[in-house]
Design a protein around this motif. Structure first.
Motif, short mmCIF file in Angstrom:
data_model
loop_
_atom_site.label_atom_id
_atom_site.label_comp_id
_atom_site.label_asym_id
_atom_site.label_seq_id
_atom_site.Cartn_x
_atom_site.Cartn_y
_atom_site.Cartn_z
N LYS A 89 0.83 -1.21 0.00
CA LYS A 89 0.00 0.00 0.00
C LYS A 89 0.86 1.26 0.00
N GLU A 90 1.96 1.23 0.76
CA GLU A 90 2.88 2.37 0.78
C GLU A 90 3.52 2.57 -0.59
N MET A 91 3.83 1.47 -1.26
CA MET A 91 4.43 1.55 -2.58
C MET A 91 3.45 2.18 -3.58
N GLU A 92 2.20 1.75 -3.51
CA GLU A 92 1.18 2.32 -4.39
C GLU A 92 1.02 3.81 -4.14
N ALA A 93 1.02 4.20 -2.88
CA ALA A 93 0.89 5.62 -2.54
C ALA A 93 2.10 6.40 -3.04
N ALA A 94 3.28 5.85 -2.94
CA ALA A 94 4.49 6.52 -3.42
C ALA A 94 4.45 6.68 -4.93
#
Length: 165
Positions: A89-94
């Motif tokens: 999820k953090e990767m998608e947000a980044a």
């Protein structure tokens, strides 16, 4: 006499106050050290196993190679959904923000975790197979020992004698 008594009381009060300050300082030091230990412990224990911690040497790699995809048939899209992990999820947000360096680091982290998990599963599968083989070998040895006949003369018991019939 009263002056001497007054001086003694002042000295006692100063001594007591110094002891109290030392006690408070000791307690503060203990609290501070406990907090430092918690921080060190939190930093020392990684959230996921690192591949370098898990990857065995070359001989062991060849030993676990047949077991690397041993549980691949058990994984379903609902069972192993990468979208549910925090790092994903953090990767998608980044990526949405345009922070490609952070996304790349998170992607490497996800790959490391998945690789480490695959290696750990392979090691567990190899251990299980080794234990089963050792158990089967033990049972076969035990069975082979049971089949050996004892060709010794055994004396009959008193109640088995012909005279008791």
């Amino acid at each position: 006499m009263q002056l001497r008594r007054l001086e003694e009381l002042r000295k006692r009060r100063e001594l007591i106050s110094r002891e109290e300050q030392n006690r408070v300082l000791r307690i503060d030091r203990k609290k501070q050290m406990a907090q430092e230990r918690k921080i060190k412990k939190a930093n020392a224990s990684p959230a996921a196993p690192c591949v370098s911690d898990v990857v065995p040497k070359a001989d062991a790699v060849s030993a676990i190679a047949p077991f690397l995809n041993v549980n691949s048939h058990l994984k379903t899209p609902l069972h192993d959904n990468p979208n549910s992990t925090k790092a994903y999820k953090e990767m998608e947000a980044a990526l949405r923000r345009g922070d490609h360096e952070l996304a790349e680091k998170l992607n490497e982290k996800i790959v490391r975790v998945e690789t480490a998990q695959t290696v750990l599963d392979a090691i567990d599968a190899k251990r299980y197979v080794d234990e089963r083989m050792a158990e089967e070998k033990y049972k076969a040895e035990k069975k082979r020992k049971k089949k050996e006949l004892a060709w010794t003369f055994q004396k009959k018991n008193r109640w088995e004698m012909k005279g008791n019939m």
